[in-house]
Design a protein around this motif. Sequence first.
Motif, PDB file in Angstrom:
ATOM      1  N   ARG A 167     -17.163   1.591  29.013  1.00  9.87           N
ATOM      2  CA  ARG A 167     -17.650   0.730  27.932  1.00  9.87           C
ATOM      3  C   ARG A 167     -16.902   1.016  26.638  1.00  9.87           C
ATOM      4  O   ARG A 167     -16.536   0.088  25.897  1.00  9.87           O
ATOM      5  CB  ARG A 167     -19.158   0.922  27.743  1.00  9.87           C
ATOM      6  N   ASP A 224     -16.588 -10.027  34.655  1.00 10.30           N
ATOM      7  CA  ASP A 224     -17.936  -9.462  34.660  1.00 10.30           C
ATOM      8  C   ASP A 224     -18.782 -10.013  35.809  1.00 10.30           C
ATOM      9  O   ASP A 224     -19.723  -9.362  36.265  1.00 10.30           O
ATOM     10  CB  ASP A 224     -18.647  -9.758  33.333  1.00 10.30           C
ATOM     11  N   THR A 226      -8.767  -6.467  29.023  1.00  7.91           N
ATOM     12  CA  THR A 226      -9.674  -5.456  29.588  1.00  7.91           C
ATOM     13  C   THR A 226     -10.275  -5.891  30.923  1.00  7.91           C
ATOM     14  O   THR A 226     -11.249  -5.285  31.383  1.00  7.91           O
ATOM     15  CB  THR A 226     -10.820  -5.164  28.597  1.00  7.91           C
ATOM     16  N   SER A 227      -9.722  -6.900  31.560  1.00  2.00           N
ATOM     17  CA  SER A 227     -10.305  -7.436  32.791  1.00  2.00           C
ATOM     18  C   SER A 227     -10.483  -6.369  33.863  1.00  2.00           C
ATOM     19  O   SER A 227     -11.534  -6.287  34.517  1.00  2.00           O
ATOM     20  CB  SER A 227      -9.436  -8.573  33.333  1.00  2.00           C
ATOM     21  N   GLN A 283     -18.463  -3.180  36.196  1.00  2.00           N
ATOM     22  CA  GLN A 283     -19.483  -3.954  36.914  1.00  2.00           C
ATOM     23  C   GLN A 283     -19.597  -3.522  38.368  1.00  2.00           C
ATOM     24  O   GLN A 283     -20.676  -3.610  38.974  1.00  2.00           O
ATOM     25  CB  GLN A 283     -19.166  -5.451  36.823  1.00  2.00           C
ATOM     26  N   ILE A 302     -13.316  -0.389  26.973  1.00  2.00           N
ATOM     27  CA  ILE A 302     -13.317  -1.854  26.836  1.00  2.00           C
ATOM     28  C   ILE A 302     -13.443  -2.253  25.370  1.00  2.00           C
ATOM     29  O   ILE A 302     -12.738  -3.154  24.888  1.00  2.00           O
ATOM     30  CB  ILE A 302     -14.465  -2.466  27.668  1.00  2.00           C
ATOM     31  N   GLN A 318     -13.362  -4.134  32.979  1.00  2.00           N
ATOM     32  CA  GLN A 318     -14.639  -4.836  33.117  1.00  2.00           C
ATOM     33  C   GLN A 318     -15.064  -4.910  34.575  1.00  2.00           C
ATOM     34  O   GLN A 318     -16.240  -4.722  34.900  1.00  2.00           O
ATOM     35  CB  GLN A 318     -14.520  -6.256  32.539  1.00  2.00           C
TER      36      GLN A 318
END
Length: 266
Positions: free
Chosen positions: A158, A240, A171-172, A179, A161, A175
């Motif tokens: 977190r 996400d 930041t894909s 998740q 990101i 992320q």
Amino acid sequence: VTLRKLVIPFIIIGILLCFVAYFFNDYLVPVSNKLADEAMAKFIYNRPESVIKENTFIDDGSGKYLYIKRIDPETGVLYDVLFYDFSDGTKRVISARRAENEKDSWYMYDGRIYEVDRDGFLILDHPFGELEFELSEDIQEYIRNTKSADEMTSAELRQRIKTYSEMGIDTSAYQVVLQEKYSQSIGPLVLVLLGVPLSLIAGFKSKSWSVILTFILIVFYQGSGAWLSAVGKESIINPDLAPWIPNIIFIAIGLICYFIIDSKFS
């Protein structure tokens, strides 16, 4: 006793296993991945545990980031270097055409220094021809402290990101990994919700058929999750959402199977 009630104990067990899975995913797996990478580098690939990589960000874990676009393997000269320092609240960026290691010190050449205050206003824009690059640690320590996405906890992901978003970096991948920690943790519950009702509907009396069904479900669940996560990392679909799609589909099918267990359709 209805068949629906027979499913409830399995659901409770599945929920308990979700907490166990999250603990492993967020605390034990990152440490194991880090140690595994170091062991692979040292004993299998016969190279140092930490090497400078091109076109990547190096993070020392304290809010300082080093980006190197190209490295000359013969001379060790670094080209197109960026250094981000967010450690003291003020955002400082140093860019240089090249950087060289001379007498245990790093020097940047042909670059600029930028500083932005807490409100986002530019307070410094200064060019330089040569600048001694002061690092609190040896550059190898920076590299050694750098973690890949798979080696981070959810809290670290977190923070990464947030920082990378402020730096304008995609930041894909981070992320998706974040998740995945959550979505994979509820995997036991997902498989219970689908596997147990489906077995009851099919009326499997043989344990071997139940094992085969479970194996098939796991393969589809893990396979679809891996493929969708890869697609999410490329930002083809929302990063996400991507890791959650298999859970959504499997839970929906599982709930349908659960509610028709005792109906005339089963």
